[in-house]
Design an enzyme around this catalytic site. Structure first.
Site, PDB file in Angstrom:
ATOM      1  N   ASP A 258       0.863  -1.155   0.043  1.00 41.18           N
ATOM      2  CA  ASP A 258       0.088  -0.002   0.137  1.00 41.18           C
ATOM      3  C   ASP A 258       0.617   1.274   0.065  1.00 41.18           C
ATOM      4  OD1 ASP A 258      -2.362   1.665   0.571  1.00 41.18           O
ATOM      5  OD2 ASP A 258      -1.611   1.765   2.552  1.00 41.18           O
TER       6      ASP A 258
ATOM      7  N   ASP B 159      -0.198   5.035   1.148  1.00 42.00           N
ATOM      8  CA  ASP B 159      -0.069   6.074   2.306  1.00 42.00           C
ATOM      9  C   ASP B 159      -0.522   5.425   3.633  1.00 42.00           C
ATOM     10  OD1 ASP B 159      -0.113   8.486   3.523  1.00 42.00           O
ATOM     11  OD2 ASP B 159      -1.992   9.179   2.603  1.00 42.00           O
TER      12      ASP B 159
END
Length: 238
Positions: A18, A20
């Site tokens: 991922d 953020d």
């Protein structure tokens, strides 16, 4: 509960990150951004922030401001974020070292994010972090996290179908659930949510940040990368 598990070596065929909360922390920038957008669309920014992390902007707008829920607006809106608030983002501790080691070894990895291409490329450029060869963004799939489509596409981009041999790095409950639903192992980071919220999504490991993860070796012969996970969460029931 304590982050004190002994070092453990684990081997995978690919790694999906991922963005953020996993590679970068842009919380302060996102809060400023959604306050501006909230005023623009007439929605209380706090309402947006309560549920926005780990979710695509377009999915939020479908509920809060349907007339703005189009890719042209979302890409423009997100593209401005690194330009206007570039000083408000930092890398997650350990992220740069881990990515650099993977790239140096030519190990297979990809970014799978709820952000758009302008947002992801903007942040990577601002923080001078490496761009992946393989990228899955908000525009890539019909449904965002916790739907597993994004991670299934990430597997496809790496040319892998042995899902249990792929590790997902995630910080949000929605993302953790997406990785698990895709059949992958998931390492949860406690960077944006509480330990309890992360654990409730049932990742396979929980760590504070990526300082706890180091690449041990990559074997190009069988395509397997070995990681060492240290100081993972130990619970009373473990």
């Amino acid at each position: 509960m304590d982050f004190a598990a002994p070092p453990e070596n684990v081997t995978f065929r690919g790694l999906l990150f991922d963005m953020d909360g996993t590679i970068i922390d842009s919380t302060a920038a996102v809060e400023k951004h959604w306050h501006s957008i909230g005023k623009e669309i007439g929605v209380d920014p706090e309402v947006i922030l309560q549920t926005s992390h780990g979710r695509r902007s377009i999915d939020m707008l479908k509920v809060l401001a349907p007339d703005k829920a189009n890719w042209e607006y979302v890409r423009h809106m997100e593209g401005l974020l690194p330009k206007l608030h570039g000083d408000d983002a930092v890398e997650i501790p350990g992220a740069r070292a881990l990515l650099d080691s993977l790239i140096a070894a030519h190990a297979p990895w990809a970014i799978v994010t709820s952000g758009t291409v302008p947002l992801v490329s903007g942040w990577l450029d601002v923080l001078k972090l490496p761009h992946p060869d393989h990228l899955v963004t908000a525009e890539s799939v019909a449904n965002g996290k916790p739907d597993p489509s994004c991670y299934e596409l990430g597997l496809s981009k790496l040319g892998l179908d042995a899902k249990a041999e792929v590790l997902v790095f995630e910080d949000s409950p929605a993302g953790i659930r997406a990785g698990k639903a895709a059949g992958c192992k998931v390492l949860g980071l406690v960077t944006s949510h509480t330990v309890e919220q992360v654990m409730a999504a049932e990742p396979d490991w929980v760590v504070r940040d990526l300082i706890s993860v180091k690449m041990v070796e990559y074997n190009p012969g069988d395509g397997r990368v070995t990681l060492q996970i240290s100081d993972a969460l130990v619970t009373s029931s473990a």
